[in-house]
Design an enzyme around this catalytic site. Structure first.
Site, PDB file in Angstrom:
ATOM      1  N   LYS A 192       0.845  -1.204   0.000  1.00  0.00           N
ATOM      2  CA  LYS A 192       0.000   0.000   0.000  1.00  0.00           C
ATOM      3  C   LYS A 192       0.883   1.258   0.000  1.00  0.00           C
ATOM      4  O   LYS A 192       2.099   1.163   0.066  1.00  0.00           O
ATOM      5  CB  LYS A 192      -0.953  -0.033   1.192  1.00  0.00           C
ATOM      6  CG  LYS A 192      -1.915  -1.251   1.135  1.00  0.00           C
ATOM      7  CD  LYS A 192      -2.966  -1.146   0.016  1.00  0.00           C
ATOM      8  CE  LYS A 192      -3.589  -2.456  -0.417  1.00  0.00           C
ATOM      9  NZ  LYS A 192      -4.430  -3.143   0.534  1.00  0.00           N
TER      10      LYS A 192
HETATM   11  C1  LIG Z   1      -5.426  -4.293   0.854  1.00  0.00           C
HETATM   12  C2  LIG Z   1      -6.901  -4.145   0.840  1.00  0.00           C
HETATM   13  C3  LIG Z   1      -7.700  -4.483   1.943  1.00  0.00           C
HETATM   14  C4  LIG Z   1      -7.179  -5.203   3.130  1.00  0.00           C
HETATM   15  O1  LIG Z   1      -6.125  -4.577   3.748  1.00  0.00           O
HETATM   16  P1  LIG Z   1      -5.304  -5.388   4.858  1.00  0.00           P
HETATM   17  O2  LIG Z   1      -4.582  -4.316   5.596  1.00  0.00           O
HETATM   18  O3  LIG Z   1      -4.389  -6.320   4.105  1.00  0.00           O
HETATM   19  O4  LIG Z   1      -6.268  -6.120   5.693  1.00  0.00           O
HETATM   20  C5  LIG Z   1      -9.045  -4.192   1.899  1.00  0.00           C
HETATM   21  N1  LIG Z   1      -9.606  -3.639   0.811  1.00  0.00           N
HETATM   22  C6  LIG Z   1      -8.891  -3.330  -0.274  1.00  0.00           C
HETATM   23  C7  LIG Z   1      -9.583  -2.698  -1.440  1.00  0.00           C
HETATM   24  C8  LIG Z   1      -7.522  -3.596  -0.307  1.00  0.00           C
HETATM   25  O5  LIG Z   1      -6.809  -3.316  -1.414  1.00  0.00           O
END
Ligand SMILES: *Cc1c(COP(=O)(O)O)cnc(C)c1O
Length: 390
Positions: A192
């Site tokens: 991210k």
């Molecule tokens: C990465 C992601 C999540 C989950 O995030 P985590 O921190 O890995 O639990 C949820 N929704 C979207 C759209 C994502 O890209």
């Protein structure tokens, strides 16, 4: 033919940028003796609220965005018999948390212009059981929150923003996290826009929701470990008010977050630069470049999603194989939920009900886009895309 040793190394789809400050802060945490939720997590939350620039917000660190989305819906009282509307074009985490609570997921199509949830489709999907809507700011571009919040207000629905891609994204000049939704959840997963390895942040303006989320993130205890060791009441005393979860963020992770957050503006600038280089390079090619925000708004550029034009003969899968053969990692965001066995079978879904998501899925590829890419890496991706299209 060139010898193997001249071959460029594989360019991964994503890489985090972890600097010496992050490393030093993690080491400091390890030496401090306080490795779980403690002073650094608290500072990370305070810094996050300061970054959002609105002191009326509560920022609560959790060990994943998935955990944060679960806590948000739990605090809103979502349960069996309720329906929550979200986009089919997302990661399963957005939807699975609804099922954790025994409620039902209602998937809707995307707006092909933005690849975000289609607000008209949301309106058509509202039933007397509908309790909440979960928009996703796909790729880092804000969903149409003006229209969505007007609709949810009219129907008395809750809104939980899945902002996993949307740090820092703005909508109508306001940062995602500061809008009039009930809860917003960010992700700090490895790929991210900032990372703590695993982690997330839940943001709300509502003090009652904040209280419930804080309690449920740590076993349903009426206070968390940090408070227990600093407050006046006996350090050993706590009360269990609900069967809560184990969703707290560690100080080791928060140590990374403190410095990643400081670098967020520079990270966003670099991502945008790369996205612009791609946009210019692909402008004359038979492809659809990613949607851009209205003038003045910020795109977080978590993803760079290219779509093959209708005239392109090579199929999407073969296109990805060609990029891999050229040493370029790529991905697809997402295989829509209506295609996934669990969601498809549970709700009897067919692709015909989601034509825009289906078409986008069949023609899309996510190219590498991250701050550690050099201008040469960007040119290499551009060259590989051109060759793969030929
Ligand atoms: C990465 C992601 C999540 C989950 O995030 P985590 O921190 O890995 O639990 C949820 N929704 C979207 C759209 C994502 O890209």
């Amino acid at each position: 033919m060139k010898p193997m040793s001249d071959k460029l190394p594989f360019l991964p789809f994503a890489l985090p940028e972890i600097g010496e400050e992050e490393i030093a802060e993690v080491v400091d945490t390890l030496r401090s003796g306080w490795v779980t939720t403690g002073p650094k997590t608290k500072r990370f939350e305070e810094d996050f609220t300061a970054f959002l620039g609105d002191a009326s917000l509560h920022s609560m660190a959790v060990n994943s965005a998935t955990a944060g989305l679960h806590l948000a819906l739990e605090a809103l009282g979502i349960g069996p018999g309720d329906e929550v509307i979200t986009t089919t074009h997302t990661f399963t985490a957005t939807a699975e948390v609804v099922r954790y609570l025994g409620a039902d997921v209602v998937l809707v199509d995307i707006d092909p212009a933005t690849l975000c949830i289609d607000v008209k489709a949301v309106e058509s999907a509202i039933t007397p059981r509908t309790k909440a809507v979960m928009p996703v700011h796909y790729g880092g571009l804000a969903a149409d929150m003006t229209a969505l919040l007007a609709l949810t207000k009219k129907h008395g629905l809750k809104v939980v923003e899945d902002a996993a891609h949307a740090l820092p994204t703005t909508c109508g000049g306001k940062l995602i996290g500061t809008l009039d939704s009930d809860v917003t959840v960010f992700s700090f997963y490895a790929n991210k826009t900032i990372t703590t390895g695993e982690g997330g942040m839940v943001v709300t303006r509502d003090p009652a929701l904040a209280q419930r989320i804080k309690t449920m993130r740590l076993h349903g205890m009426s206070r968390d470990a940090f408070d227990r060791f600093t407050a006046k009441v006996p350090s050993w005393y706590y009360e269990i008010v609900a069967p809560g979860f184990k969703y707290n963020l560690t100080d080791i992770a928060a140590a990374m977050g403190l410095h990643q957050l400081k670098r967020l503006a520079a990270f966003q600038k670099r991502r945008e630069e790369i996205a612009q280089q791609f946009n210019e390079a692909f402008a004359a090619l038979p492809v659809i470049t990613p949607p851009v925000p209205p003038a003045g708004d910020v795109h977080a550029w978590h993803l760079y999603v290219l779509r093959l034009g209708d005239d392109v003969k090579v199929g999407r899968d073969a296109f990805i194989e060609r990029l891999y053969a050229a040493g370029i990692g790529c991905s697809v965001h997402y295989i829509p939920l209506h295609q996934q066995p669990y969601w498809r079978d549970r709700y009897g879904l067919t692709a015909a009900s989601f034509p825009h998501s289906q078409k986008a899925y069949e023609r899309m590829v996510s190219l590498p886009l991250y701050t550690r890419m050099t201008d040469d890496d960007v040119k290499r991706v551009v060259g590989a895309v051109r060759t793969a299209l030929a």
